[in-house]
Write an enzyme that holds these catalytic residues in place. Structure first.
Site: not given
Ligand SMILES: CC(C)(COP(=O)(O)OP(=O)(O)OC[C@H]1O[C@@H](n2cnc3c(N)ncnc32)[C@H](O)[C@@H]1OP(=O)(O)O)[C@@H](O)C(=O)NCCC(=O)NCCS
Length: 138
Positions: A71, A73, A79-81, A83-84, A114
């Protein structure tokens, strides 16, 4: 506009360009990426035009169990939704089919992402330390 797509037809070099931006998926060679994607049961990806900006992979037995991997991004798009969105597209087919176990291994600091989606830390999740494996006799 971000478009979510599914299926294995994504060039390995596009996936590598994205995965190389993240520490845990950096340095994987294109041929191994190609094999992994070919064997992935449900591959979800997000695109900004012709730029791959996110992935999620599901490995499943098709009946009871599904696990999520990679997973990811693009840091420029976090931070743009997105990942969700990829998580929703990855998980919902299995929720709809009443799978009994949908699981993943959270990277450090990503647990909150998550838990917001309804995942809960599992107290008995276990990961092999290869160096301690008791090898069977030759
Ligand atoms: C983790 C990851 C996939 C999140 O993707 P993203 O597109 O930034 O997340 P989103 O914008 O869809 O966030 C959805 C919600 O989760 C929250 N969120 C995102 N990252 C978070 C974190 N690290 N801790 C807590 N909350 C988090 C957001 O604030 C948002 O909250 P909301 O629905 O209340 O507004 C992204 O940060 C990433 O790719 N990280 C690097 C790779 C990684 O570590 N992946 C996980 C592997 S297990």
């Amino acid at each position: 506009m971000i478009e979510i797509r599914t299926g294995p037809a994504v060039a390995a070099h596009d996936i590598k360009a994205l995965w190389d931006k993240i520490a845990f998926s950096r340095g994987r060679d294109p041929e191994t990426i190609r094999l992994a994607v070919e064997e992935t049961d449900w591959f979800v990806h997000a695109w900004d035009g012709d730029r791959l900006v996110a992935t999620a992979r599901v490995i499943t037995d098709g009946a009871f169990y599904a696990t999520l991997w990679d997973v990811i991004v693009d840091p420029e798009y976090q931070g743009q939704g997105i990942g969700k969105l990829v998580m929703q597209r990855a998980v919902e087919p299995f929720l709809d089919r009443n799978f009994s176990f949908i699981a993943l291994y959270a990277a450090e600091g990503k647990e909150g992402f998550y838990t917001k989606l309804g995942f809960d830390a599992h107290p008995r999740g276990m990961k092999l330390k290869e160096s301690q494996w008791p090898k069977s006799p030759d």
